[in-house]
Design an enzyme around this catalytic site. Structure first.
Site, PDB file in Angstrom:
ATOM      1  N   LEU A   1      42.871  34.052  35.108  1.00 58.33           N
ATOM      2  CA  LEU A   1      42.737  34.241  36.541  1.00 58.33           C
ATOM      3  C   LEU A   1      42.676  35.739  36.763  1.00 58.33           C
ATOM      4  O   LEU A   1      43.463  36.492  36.169  1.00 58.33           O
ATOM      5  CB  LEU A   1      43.939  33.657  37.291  1.00 58.33           C
ATOM      6  CG  LEU A   1      43.933  32.158  37.590  1.00 58.33           C
ATOM      7  CD1 LEU A   1      45.268  31.764  38.230  1.00 58.33           C
ATOM      8  CD2 LEU A   1      42.780  31.774  38.499  1.00 58.33           C
ATOM      9  N   ASP A   2      41.758  36.183  37.620  1.00 62.02           N
ATOM     10  CA  ASP A   2      41.671  37.607  37.903  1.00 62.02           C
ATOM     11  C   ASP A   2      43.015  38.144  38.366  1.00 62.02           C
ATOM     12  O   ASP A   2      43.842  37.411  38.927  1.00 62.02           O
ATOM     13  CB  ASP A   2      40.627  37.872  38.998  1.00 62.02           C
ATOM     14  CG  ASP A   2      39.242  37.426  38.580  1.00 62.02           C
ATOM     15  OD1 ASP A   2      38.941  37.510  37.387  1.00 62.02           O
ATOM     16  OD2 ASP A   2      38.475  36.996  39.467  1.00 62.02           O
ATOM     17  N   LYS A   3      43.211  39.439  38.200  1.00 60.32           N
ATOM     18  CA  LYS A   3      44.463  40.078  38.611  1.00 60.32           C
ATOM     19  C   LYS A   3      44.722  39.884  40.100  1.00 60.32           C
ATOM     20  O   LYS A   3      45.871  39.749  40.533  1.00 60.32           O
ATOM     21  CB  LYS A   3      44.411  41.567  38.265  1.00 60.32           C
ATOM     22  CG  LYS A   3      45.740  42.288  38.406  1.00 60.32           C
ATOM     23  CD  LYS A   3      45.635  43.706  37.878  1.00 60.32           C
ATOM     24  CE  LYS A   3      46.985  44.425  37.979  1.00 60.32           C
ATOM     25  NZ  LYS A   3      46.923  45.807  37.427  1.00 60.32           N
ATOM     26  N   ASP A   4      43.656  39.821  40.894  1.00 64.66           N
ATOM     27  CA  ASP A   4      43.809  39.672  42.342  1.00 64.66           C
ATOM     28  C   ASP A   4      43.725  38.213  42.790  1.00 64.66           C
ATOM     29  O   ASP A   4      43.601  37.927  43.981  1.00 64.66           O
ATOM     30  CB  ASP A   4      42.780  40.518  43.093  1.00 64.66           C
ATOM     31  CG  ASP A   4      41.372  40.369  42.533  1.00 64.66           C
ATOM     32  OD1 ASP A   4      41.202  39.621  41.558  1.00 64.66           O
ATOM     33  OD2 ASP A   4      40.447  41.005  43.074  1.00 64.66           O
ATOM     34  N   SER A   5      43.810  37.273  41.842  1.00 64.57           N
ATOM     35  CA  SER A   5      43.856  35.840  42.156  1.00 64.57           C
ATOM     36  C   SER A   5      45.216  35.289  41.745  1.00 64.57           C
ATOM     37  O   SER A   5      45.965  35.917  41.004  1.00 64.57           O
ATOM     38  CB  SER A   5      42.745  35.081  41.424  1.00 64.57           C
ATOM     39  OG  SER A   5      41.476  35.565  41.810  1.00 64.57           O
TER      40      SER A   5
END
Length: 238
Positions: A107-111
């Protein structure tokens, strides 16, 4: 046993990733550099089954075949899924020393949301390989309300750069949020699909992978899967 299979069973990585390590000359058996046809003989020790000769990756001896472990984490925004010890935001600092766990995909860092953690290389490969088309469900909020045309375009597939995404399932949740079920795992796919249609994602949460859901697991917390969850997950990838 083939060496790549053995490395996957130790919990190091998937069999495919192990094959790449062997191809890149990073694996040795005893004092010999391994190759793609290398095999290991298993022996039983007090620590479990292991290769009769020491198997090293980047010069580091590998442990015996690990008991399978399955956990989920409700990842918070800001946690980086790359296992980099020098990064204080790395997922690595949240994981136990034993058993060694690895995220299934990222998962992306901002997700935020559901992240499956395991040392089962075969299950990891099946869940990540695009040919199996496993379902991953997300709840997404955009920077402004959208119309029904946006829903139809996202569901039909969106083109950006040199990519056209596969059709997917879309459900409106509110004027500015939706649920999307993907069978692809392209890098930052939902964000790039939305951006191509003129919108910016302000919140992205994965809520399910196949039969596995977050339930009431608090954000930032992790737990082991139940036997029933493991059985259902295995059944979904057969």
């Amino acid at each position: 046993m083939r060496l790549a299979q053995y490395l996957a069973l130790t919990g190091l990585c998937s069999r495919r990733a192990a094959s790449r390590l062997i191809r890149d000359g990073r694996v040795s058996i005893g004092d010999q550099l391994a190759n793609h046809i290398s095999r290991v003989e298993l022996i039983q020790t007090s620590s479990g089954q292991q290769a009769s000769l020491t198997v090293c990756v980047d010069g580091q001896p590998q442990p015996p075949i690990a008991d399978k472990a399955y956990w989920i984490l409700n990842k918070a925004v800001g946690t980086d899924c790359r296992l980099q010890p020098q990064d204080p935001a790395s997922l690595l600092h949240l994981l136990p020393e034993q058993p060694r766990l690895y995220p299934v995909g990222r998962l992306d860092k901002d997700s935020r949301g559901l992240l499956l953690l395991t040392n089962d290389g075969e299950l990891t490969q099946r869940l990540m390989h695009p040919s199996y088309a496993h379902h991953k469900r997300y709840h997404v909020r955009l920077d402004r309300p959208f119309d029904d045309a946006f829903i139809r375009q996202m569901a039909a597939g969106v083109s950006y750069k040199d990519v056209t995404t596969l059709p997917c399932q879309m459900t409106r949740l509110s004027p500015d949020s939706f649920e999307i079920i993907l069978t692809q795992g392209l890098n930052r796919q939902i964000r790039r699909m939305s951006q191509a249609l003129g919108y910016k994602v302000v919140d992205l949460k994965r809520v399910a992978i196949e039969s596995l859901t977050l339930g009431d697991l608090p954000e930032g917390e992790m737990r082991e899967l139940t036997e029933q969850e493991i059985a259902m997950l295995r059944a979904s990838i057969e």
